[in-house]
Design an enzyme around this catalytic site. Structure first.
Site, short mmCIF file in Angstrom:
data_model
loop_
_atom_site.label_atom_id
_atom_site.label_comp_id
_atom_site.label_asym_id
_atom_site.label_seq_id
_atom_site.Cartn_x
_atom_site.Cartn_y
_atom_site.Cartn_z
N ASP A 128 46.85 -32.04 -52.97
CA ASP A 128 47.01 -32.76 -51.89
C ASP A 128 46.84 -33.92 -51.55
OD1 ASP A 128 45.75 -30.02 -50.49
OD2 ASP A 128 43.62 -30.77 -50.82
N ARG A 143 60.97 -16.64 -30.34
CA ARG A 143 58.89 -16.77 -30.96
C ARG A 143 58.75 -18.26 -31.65
NH1 ARG A 143 59.57 -12.18 -35.20
NH2 ARG A 143 59.13 -10.16 -33.85
N GLU A 164 45.36 -26.83 -42.66
CA GLU A 164 44.05 -26.09 -42.68
C GLU A 164 42.64 -27.07 -42.27
OE1 GLU A 164 42.77 -24.00 -46.43
OE2 GLU A 164 43.23 -26.40 -47.15
N GLN A 183 50.52 -21.30 -52.50
CA GLN A 183 50.91 -22.67 -52.55
C GLN A 183 50.73 -23.85 -53.68
OE1 GLN A 183 50.09 -24.99 -48.73
NE2 GLN A 183 49.21 -23.14 -48.42
#
Lengths: 341, 341, 341, 341
Positions: C127, C162, C221, C273
């Site tokens: 991260d 979209r 997230e 990921q």
């Protein structure tokens, strides 16, 4: 001679490669002019179109999507639709149409041919579920993308003793699940063609853990557990009219976690599978389809679609082309079971 | 039952996927034992081998090369070779062989079957030049790698108004050049099947520059200019016994530079094309070949090779399998010319 | 001298590259012996270990995950944990430890050093949220994978008008979202560091559609809407003890669909990921970290961790290393807003 | 305010990402207008230019090359060059220039600033040899492409007991060779900064074969054997005015084959390394450079170039920026030697 081109239905890597091949051969070999209709059958209905020259198709071979945009419009559901199309074609002096699309688009192509419009079809189905052709473009790209994802998941699953469920496309046919599962070395592959036993899946998963590996479960979005009465497809509306947030993949990961006590996670690849640059395989197939569609138009051979048979591009009557869905034969599925667990 | 496995000839992405499928199905379905012979036919000649169990093939699906190593040894060129092989097989109690390889390896497989050894063949040719099968594994990977390189070259060519020549594999057959050239949007594709005119190439190159694009010329290593009496393959020994440093690609780039006055460079992809992880397509094909080779052994159907026909895996007599080289038909080549210039 | 190596916490592409560099330099330059402890701090607690030689690290540079497996075990939460570790180290004659891991693993490393065990740390956080180092390995790979997915989504979004929401990793820090969103040309990027206004997101989405493009929304997230009191992270248990099937990505796609009337879908990349082969960047960084960790051990400089500062690898006190979370500064986030809409 | 943009020197993945960021921020934040000059400094000399709006930069982030084309034109080598540029800028009402390029382009930018034209520089060097910035965009992409190739070569080398020599870019600095060699697990890395002993290379190669692996030798195009008096760079003119067909890579492969008796082949990646879509890393860096270049123009801070220092984008005087070549320090090279052989 002036030829119209359109793309209908869901997008698929390779659509632009077809358009390029059609325009290039039509102009270089036959000296035709081309019109690109926008948004599938909506284009010939409303007249929304633009000329397509060599420059317009110069840079598009490697691009996903379709420069002509797409829609699911069906002119036979529109009051006076066929007449409108004939009027637009007459006004724009279009002599023939090349329609690139799946079952629905080709169904319209067939009916229009019966109604006197000259149409040649080019098949497109990312799910590989058209019976009249060995493969279509887009499928290889989707399988490749799903396989790359599975490749990546092996190491993370094993480092943490985790089960990972990968949900791939395929509402009615399990081809993408079968091929990506085989290519990615999945421990379990689940397809819509055969309802699965959760107990059996759990058994394979536990056997895999016992061997000190971590299981990867590849599941087609349309796969169903035995007794499952309702499709669990993410994106569908549920009984309350809300878009369903999780599909069969997340449901199954949850079940596995509950039953095995192991950590279990789902990966839902979704639209990543249908976007982006096509694989070399799909570019070649799409290009060959385009070249042969021009041949059919040049021969005045309408009401047909181009198709792959072995290594040859052949022509198939549109009436036969869309007759039935090509699902995974059970013997192909059972052949793969040797890798389960 | 005990089955020996070997890989012969040049390496090819997918060899390990075949080995894995063979071992997995043989053990899981039939309860066989497997012996892996090292270095192609040298293994059964010298007895150099190791047992192959499920663990040995667990992690190899995605790996290029071959865990069994390879060689070009031909037991029929070795004094008493066949007897030595029979002795080794008897000693190691091997009941059948699965031989994965190209024309030479399969030729040996055929003769050994005639001489009483039970062999099933699995075809391997990265060049796609075996006539008895639609495709073999490795070809799709090679085409993909060449296509990726061509994709990258377009932008650098255009930013600098340069001609770029890409030399790809193919000494006798131009399939890799044809498919990667089509997939990569090449301005010129040159194959061994047709001698090329340098004047014509220069014309296409100049036309491309006039349209403000930059030409990419894809040339198979075995392609020859008209009148060229000697193959210009890099790596061959020249008259002085030195390895030739530059092949047709560098020669052609030099010619183009001299004749057009434009900067021109060659890229020679070489062994990059045959290494590394196979594409999903090749993994599935290799896996299916392996599964069906086991079926043939189980049926006692020796002297055959598995082959792809359309979407089916079939069996072909080894005698037919290696009869002739599959080169690019002229109509397939001419079909591509619409994209030249 | 004998040195122990372990990997703790979540897996991360590059862990094996560190292990390889450590073992290679330790043996080749210093003649040390190495012991690999399994499953993070659980290894030194239970003694589960294996010798690590040159052969063991030969093929691992390109592999994701960790050959030593991992866990979240904290010896300071185990009764008598430190004594057990000291006993194991004494018994196995280990002189020093190299601990590769994130905040938790390095926190243990610090306390163990205070308690008299010689430990050198190697930072790991996919991260990018460790403040004492410019970057760590794994982050570049995660950003690359997310960017590839976003690249693919552009064409499918546009062909169908979209909105596509891509949920990427980042519970507390939005670095992956920020970098992949910038690299992928996202229309909106949402990070945990700043609560977002759904109205504002809808405005950007609609502006994008007006310009005839299709919006891609990249959301970490851990991002939250204004007023959102509960984290919507998929995989967490909800109030009923069930694993949450959909996170912020699916929630936001649903909101956008309701508010704009446009089709909207979510893609949740999840564990894809953090798996698979590291990027070249991460392999070089991980390798350099490993080499410099050996230097620190050779210098007897314990209680430190290696870190990247500019282009240099430096040493940082473990006490400083884990002091605070490195989140995205607001000015970095605002700089990106010029690309929104 | 009206700002001109140009790209000079060799192309480099990320140039378009800079242009996009510049135009996007200049228009969205400052309301400026932009003019794109074609072909490097030739544009401002001849006036060849086009307006750059939001639409022009919409789709270019992921594309290699430069939409503005490039050249190596130096206005200080052109009679009255500076006056011509000033006249063009006056005529087109350009208030400032953003020049994206390497040493030469930035050298011109510096002199023009001294001569009263407001220029901000953005550094570009695929070889990573500019001393005033930690990295520039393009380098990471080149290293990634070379690393992918090396990854593929390992399996084919081992299956055939072959030595493979990979020649990568780097005439004066060995950064690409060092980083791709480390990332790819090369057995030998050779750089221009240190003349190499062929005997030593052969020793490493033979040691590698003894361990039953196959050696990969990564060599920068500008590397030289000890005593080598002439650079062996492919593409250079030789004494006869012919473009040199093979460079140091093919020369070295030949030497290794002669001295070891093992098969040895060269792969010359060439322009593949500088083309195609940039990595995520390069896109982020290029984008940040572009945003900060606009800030410098907005501040009227001319005669500077943006640069990466750690994780920050800073400004550096152009006079310092181009002062010296950043070569690989010997300690960085020697650090890598632990992996040789």
């Amino acid at each position: 001679m002036r030829v119209g081109v359109l793309t209908g239905g869901g997008d698929c890597p390779g659509l632009n490669a077809v358009i390029r091949a059609v325009v290039r051969k039509g102009i270089e070999v036959h000296g035709w002019e081309f019109t690109g209709f926008r948004n599938g059958w909506q284009g010939p209905l409303t007249g929304e179109s633009k000329p397509l020259g060599l420059r317009d198709v110069e840079d598009i071979l490697t691009r996903g999507g379709t420069i002509l945009r797409s829609s699911r419009t069906n002119p036979y559901m529109v009051e006076g639709g066929v007449e409108k199309i004939k009027a637009v074609l007459a006004e724009q002096e279009i002599d023939a149409l090349i329609a690139i699309g799946g079952e629905d688009t080709l169904g319209v192509a067939k009916r229009l041919t019966d109604d006197g419009v000259g149409v040649v079809g080019v098949p497109k189905t990312i799910d590989n579920d058209l019976s009249a052709t060995d493969y279509t473009f887009g499928f290889d790209t989707a399988v490749s993308i799903a396989t790359e994802a599975i490749d990546r998941l092996h190491t993370t699953a094993e480092s943490h003793h985790r089960a990972l469920v990968v949900e791939v496309m395929g509402r009615h046919a399990g081809w993408i699940a079968l091929h990506s599962g085989l290519a990615g070395g999945a421990s379990v592959i689940l397809v819509p063609e055969r309802h699965f036993s959760v107990d059996q899946v759990v058994e394979w998963v536990e056997r895999r853990f016992e061997n000190e590996y971590a299981p990867i479960i590849v599941v087609a979005e349309g796969a169903l557990p035995e007794g499952g009465e309702e499709k669990l497809v993410a994106g569908d509306k549920d009984a309350f009219g809300h878009v369903r947030l999780g599909g069969i993949g997340t449901w199954l990961a949850d079940e596995i976690a509950h039953r095995t006590g192991k950590e279990s996670r789902a990966v839902v690849l979704g639209h990543v599978q249908r976007g982006g640059t096509p694989t070399a395989y799909d570019r070649v197939l799409a290009t060959r389809f385009g070249l042969h569609a021009v041949d059919a138009v040049a021969d005045g051979d309408f009401g047909v679609m181009v198709a792959l048979k072995g290594t040859d591009i052949v022509r198939v009557k549109l009436s036969e082309a869309t007759a039935e869905l090509k699902t995974v034969p059970l013997e192909r599925y059972e052949e793969a079971e040797v890798f389960f667990g």
